[in-house]
Design an enzyme around this catalytic site. Sequence first.
Site, PDB file in Angstrom:
ATOM      1  N   GLY A   1       0.532  -1.157  -0.079  1.00 22.32           N
ATOM      2  CA  GLY A   1       0.400   0.205  -0.500  1.00 22.32           C
ATOM      3  C   GLY A   1       1.226   1.250  -0.227  1.00 22.32           C
ATOM      4  O   GLY A   1       1.239   1.753   1.490  1.00 22.32           O
ATOM      5  N   TYR A   2       0.942   1.629  -1.429  1.00 21.99           N
ATOM      6  CA  TYR A   2       2.640   2.845  -1.149  1.00 21.99           C
ATOM      7  C   TYR A   2       1.550   4.218  -1.660  1.00 21.99           C
ATOM      8  O   TYR A   2       1.344   5.257  -2.096  1.00 21.99           O
ATOM      9  CB  TYR A   2       3.945   2.568  -2.072  1.00 21.99           C
ATOM     10  CG  TYR A   2       4.066   1.377  -1.223  1.00 21.99           C
ATOM     11  CD1 TYR A   2       4.294   1.129  -0.158  1.00 21.99           C
ATOM     12  CD2 TYR A   2       5.678   0.863  -2.226  1.00 21.99           C
ATOM     13  CE1 TYR A   2       5.113   0.019   0.273  1.00 21.99           C
ATOM     14  CE2 TYR A   2       6.501  -0.607  -1.105  1.00 21.99           C
ATOM     15  CZ  TYR A   2       6.231   0.037  -0.014  1.00 21.99           C
ATOM     16  OH  TYR A   2       6.886  -1.474  -0.435  1.00 21.99           O
ATOM     17  N   SER A   3       1.183   3.704  -3.440  1.00 24.73           N
ATOM     18  CA  SER A   3       0.999   4.476  -4.494  1.00 24.73           C
ATOM     19  C   SER A   3      -0.479   5.401  -4.266  1.00 24.73           C
ATOM     20  O   SER A   3      -1.796   3.952  -3.556  1.00 24.73           O
ATOM     21  CB  SER A   3       0.555   3.988  -5.795  1.00 24.73           C
ATOM     22  OG  SER A   3       1.897   3.719  -6.276  1.00 24.73           O
TER      23      SER A   3
ATOM     24  N   SER B   1      -1.931  -4.609  -6.275  1.00 22.45           N
ATOM     25  CA  SER B   1      -1.824  -5.452  -6.627  1.00 22.45           C
ATOM     26  C   SER B   1      -2.129  -6.663  -5.876  1.00 22.45           C
ATOM     27  O   SER B   1      -1.224  -6.464  -5.337  1.00 22.45           O
ATOM     28  CB  SER B   1      -0.545  -5.209  -7.588  1.00 22.45           C
ATOM     29  OG  SER B   1       0.065  -4.995  -8.240  1.00 22.45           O
TER      30      SER B   1
ATOM     31  N   GLU C   1      12.289  -4.510  -3.308  1.00 30.09           N
ATOM     32  CA  GLU C   1      11.167  -5.161  -4.361  1.00 30.09           C
ATOM     33  C   GLU C   1      11.927  -5.367  -5.688  1.00 30.09           C
ATOM     34  O   GLU C   1      11.796  -5.553  -6.386  1.00 30.09           O
ATOM     35  CB  GLU C   1      10.702  -3.944  -3.979  1.00 30.09           C
ATOM     36  CG  GLU C   1       8.958  -3.783  -5.790  1.00 30.09           C
ATOM     37  CD  GLU C   1       8.032  -2.943  -5.453  1.00 30.09           C
ATOM     38  OE1 GLU C   1       8.371  -2.386  -4.141  1.00 30.09           O
ATOM     39  OE2 GLU C   1       7.133  -3.242  -6.360  1.00 30.09           O
TER      40      GLU C   1
ATOM     41  N   THR D   1       9.394   3.496 -12.423  1.00 27.98           N
ATOM     42  CA  THR D   1       9.313   4.319 -13.362  1.00 27.98           C
ATOM     43  C   THR D   1      10.469   4.417 -13.943  1.00 27.98           C
ATOM     44  O   THR D   1      11.704   4.906 -12.974  1.00 27.98           O
ATOM     45  CB  THR D   1       8.623   5.652 -13.745  1.00 27.98           C
ATOM     46  OG1 THR D   1       9.263   6.965 -13.394  1.00 27.98           O
ATOM     47  CG2 THR D   1       7.196   5.390 -13.602  1.00 27.98           C
TER      48      THR D   1
ATOM     49  N   GLU E   1      12.070   6.872 -15.372  1.00 30.21           N
ATOM     50  CA  GLU E   1      12.331   7.926 -15.656  1.00 30.21           C
ATOM     51  C   GLU E   1      12.954   8.206 -14.369  1.00 30.21           C
ATOM     52  O   GLU E   1      13.951   8.973 -13.772  1.00 30.21           O
ATOM     53  CB  GLU E   1      10.849   8.826 -15.908  1.00 30.21           C
ATOM     54  CG  GLU E   1      11.027   9.530 -17.190  1.00 30.21           C
ATOM     55  CD  GLU E   1       9.869   7.853 -17.700  1.00 30.21           C
ATOM     56  OE1 GLU E   1       9.772   7.533 -16.906  1.00 30.21           O
ATOM     57  OE2 GLU E   1       9.972   8.120 -18.560  1.00 30.21           O
TER      58      GLU E   1
HETATM   59  C1  FAD Z   1       1.568  -3.598 -13.059  1.00 30.39           C
HETATM   60  C2  FAD Z   1       1.099  -2.530 -11.801  1.00 30.39           C
HETATM   61  C3  FAD Z   1       1.255  -2.726 -10.128  1.00 30.39           C
HETATM   62  C4  FAD Z   1       1.395  -1.734  -9.079  1.00 30.39           C
HETATM   63  N1  FAD Z   1       1.626  -2.483  -8.245  1.00 30.39           N
HETATM   64  C5  FAD Z   1       1.494  -1.371  -7.223  1.00 30.39           C
HETATM   65  C6  FAD Z   1       1.604  -2.353  -5.463  1.00 30.39           C
HETATM   66  O1  FAD Z   1       1.255  -3.187  -5.668  1.00 30.39           O
HETATM   67  N2  FAD Z   1       1.539  -0.906  -4.730  1.00 30.39           N
HETATM   68  C7  FAD Z   1       2.079   0.188  -4.924  1.00 30.39           C
HETATM   69  O2  FAD Z   1       1.736   1.064  -4.425  1.00 30.39           O
HETATM   70  N3  FAD Z   1       1.766   0.863  -6.410  1.00 30.39           N
HETATM   71  C8  FAD Z   1       1.770  -0.208  -7.093  1.00 30.39           C
HETATM   72  N4  FAD Z   1       1.687   0.211  -8.366  1.00 30.39           N
HETATM   73  C9  FAD Z   1       2.239   1.690  -8.931  1.00 30.39           C
HETATM   74  C10 FAD Z   1       3.072   1.738  -9.187  1.00 30.39           C
HETATM   75  O3  FAD Z   1       3.979   2.022  -8.099  1.00 30.39           O
HETATM   76  C11 FAD Z   1       3.247   3.664  -9.373  1.00 30.39           C
HETATM   77  O4  FAD Z   1       2.091   3.189 -10.888  1.00 30.39           O
HETATM   78  C12 FAD Z   1       3.981   3.981  -9.553  1.00 30.39           C
HETATM   79  O5  FAD Z   1       5.158   4.123  -9.444  1.00 30.39           O
HETATM   80  C13 FAD Z   1       4.234   5.764 -10.754  1.00 30.39           C
HETATM   81  O6  FAD Z   1       3.321   6.660 -10.269  1.00 30.39           O
HETATM   82  P1  FAD Z   1       2.073   7.553 -10.947  1.00 30.39           P
HETATM   83  O7  FAD Z   1       1.119   6.062 -11.414  1.00 30.39           O
HETATM   84  O8  FAD Z   1       1.663   7.875  -9.950  1.00 30.39           O
HETATM   85  O9  FAD Z   1       2.744   8.006 -12.055  1.00 30.39           O
HETATM   86  P2  FAD Z   1       3.645   9.159 -12.268  1.00 30.39           P
HETATM   87  O10 FAD Z   1       4.521   9.029 -10.569  1.00 30.39           O
HETATM   88  O11 FAD Z   1       2.049  10.426 -12.191  1.00 30.39           O
HETATM   89  O12 FAD Z   1       4.629   8.949 -13.190  1.00 30.39           O
HETATM   90  C14 FAD Z   1       3.387   9.705 -14.655  1.00 30.39           C
HETATM   91  C15 FAD Z   1       5.025   9.484 -15.368  1.00 30.39           C
HETATM   92  O13 FAD Z   1       5.411  11.386 -15.238  1.00 30.39           O
HETATM   93  C16 FAD Z   1       7.025  10.931 -14.696  1.00 30.39           C
HETATM   94  N5  FAD Z   1       7.307  11.326 -13.740  1.00 30.39           N
HETATM   95  C17 FAD Z   1       7.209  11.427 -12.850  1.00 30.39           C
HETATM   96  N6  FAD Z   1       7.672  11.650 -12.128  1.00 30.39           N
HETATM   97  C18 FAD Z   1       8.750  12.251 -12.738  1.00 30.39           C
HETATM   98  C19 FAD Z   1      10.210  12.721 -12.330  1.00 30.39           C
HETATM   99  N7  FAD Z   1      10.949  13.478 -11.029  1.00 30.39           N
HETATM  100  N8  FAD Z   1      11.297  13.119 -13.405  1.00 30.39           N
HETATM  101  C20 FAD Z   1      11.100  12.540 -14.087  1.00 30.39           C
HETATM  102  N9  FAD Z   1       9.689  12.060 -14.761  1.00 30.39           N
HETATM  103  C21 FAD Z   1       8.998  11.626 -14.061  1.00 30.39           C
HETATM  104  C22 FAD Z   1       6.600   8.880 -14.692  1.00 30.39           C
HETATM  105  O14 FAD Z   1       8.125   8.466 -14.636  1.00 30.39           O
HETATM  106  C23 FAD Z   1       5.569   8.757 -15.218  1.00 30.39           C
HETATM  107  O15 FAD Z   1       6.141   8.734 -16.654  1.00 30.39           O
HETATM  108  C24 FAD Z   1       1.957   0.247  -9.604  1.00 30.39           C
HETATM  109  C25 FAD Z   1       1.889  -0.057 -11.168  1.00 30.39           C
HETATM  110  C26 FAD Z   1       1.960  -1.021 -12.240  1.00 30.39           C
HETATM  111  C27 FAD Z   1       1.657  -0.131 -13.159  1.00 30.39           C
END
Ligand code: FAD
Length: 401
Positions: A137-139, A171, A254, A383, A385
């Site tokens: 439970g992070y995002s 997830s 992780e 990601t 990035e």
């Molecule tokens: C299949 C899958 C499973 C997942 N499972 C889990 C889970 O079990 N638990 C959980 O907590 N989360 C989970 N996640 C979430 C995942 O950790 C986040 O989607 C990820 O960290 C990106 O955060 P966001 O979606 O808020 O995108 P954002 O942070 O909003 O990013 C959007 C875009 O902007 C870019 N960006 C953002 N900040 C910067 C920066 N400082 N410099 C350059 N580029 C940047 C990113 O690279 C991305 O391309 C999962 C995601 C996926 C796809």
Amino acid sequence: MEFKFNPREEAFRQEVETFLKDALPPDWAEKDISWPGGYGSGGFRGDDTLEILARYRKKLIEKGWNTISWPKEYGGREYTYIEQAIFDERTSYYRAPNIDVIAGGMVAPTILRVGTEAQKKKWIPRIAAGEISMWLGYSEPNAGSDLASIQTTAIQDGDEYVINGQKVWSSLAHISDYAWLIVRTDPSAPRHKSASFFLVETKSPGITIRPLQNILGNYHYNEVFFDNVRVPAENLVGEKNMGFYHLMTALDFERVVLVGIGGFKRILEELVAQVKKTERDGLPLPNIQSVRLKLARIATEIEAGYLLTWRTAEMLDKGLSPSVESSALKLVATELSRKMAEAAMDIFGPYSLIEEETAFTPFRGMAPRGYLDCISATIGAGTSEIQRNIIAYRGLGLPRK
Ligand SMILES: Cc1cc2nc3c(=O)[nH]c(=O)nc-3n(C[C@H](O)[C@H](O)[C@H](O)COP(=O)(O)OP(=O)(O)OC[C@H]3O[C@@H](n4cnc5c(N)ncnc54)[C@H](O)[C@@H]3O)c2cc1C
């Protein structure tokens, strides 16, 4: 520097191979259709899959191989992280099921590093025995890459904390016993000293789980809502308000545990085998320059993934924090996940689009599934990035922004 396993490591590698051949059906790897790095394609073709999974899980726990690198006093085997990496490489090569990867591979090693003695005694034996599963439970809707922006709170009320807020992309939350949850415990403090970790029972009153369907149409992740959820204060893990520091440790584990570099090697071997028996317009594919270059590039990057796998394990064995190395490993492997899927789609042309197993389907129909699933690889667990930012900031000493 000697670039080979020592006799004990080599013997362990053999032992893992023998175990896998005994614990899984001989055609298991050929039936499995999961794409390395992807989150959603995990699917096994066969009616007896659940039975096989249960049997494998039992054998693994009996052998103590879900706790390879943990200290003996907490039920572990106290093997090295190199041995853990050998295990992960072999199991991913044979496409063995990932058992309790969140509780055992991420949460337990973090508790062992940052938890108090009482916390270790409370949680580690239950995880070792395979009694409890967990989700991360992070995002949150407004906090993903920048987890310091989380808004879910846990406010102390006597012997309990009361949790309010929302997590997303969670997830497996719908099938796991506990949330490994990061929440703000002191909303008025500076951001990096305001959060703590809790283990929260998923079936606690006040938790609502809503499914999210992924790109493959599978139900893999969720939105999770917390409405006045009460959790015992003793379920706080690590030090109060130091959660963001503990998160760095959890994320290191992780990134390492998710990669499974052997799975990438296996896909390349299958890709090469398919190329060798395929012709395009009367010309064997191995003789086409663009095909050869694609495969050579992938082979080189897999080698980089292997080196980073051993390097991160070696650092963990030395008690170091492989923050930059684990980011580099995650980056190399997940970008590879995409490159391999794109290569498979390019090389076999229109035949790549066939998913159903027919006489014309190349590569067991893996290409289209991999092509969709690989997108998750470079997003989940941070990601690409963000991994590059970590390497630039922590590895190269460049400014944060
Ligand atoms: C299949 C899958 C499973 C997942 N499972 C889990 C889970 O079990 N638990 C959980 O907590 N989360 C989970 N996640 C979430 C995942 O950790 C986040 O989607 C990820 O960290 C990106 O955060 P966001 O979606 O808020 O995108 P954002 O942070 O909003 O990013 C959007 C875009 O902007 C870019 N960006 C953002 N900040 C910067 C920066 N400082 N410099 C350059 N580029 C940047 C990113 O690279 C991305 O391309 C999962 C995601 C996926 C796809």
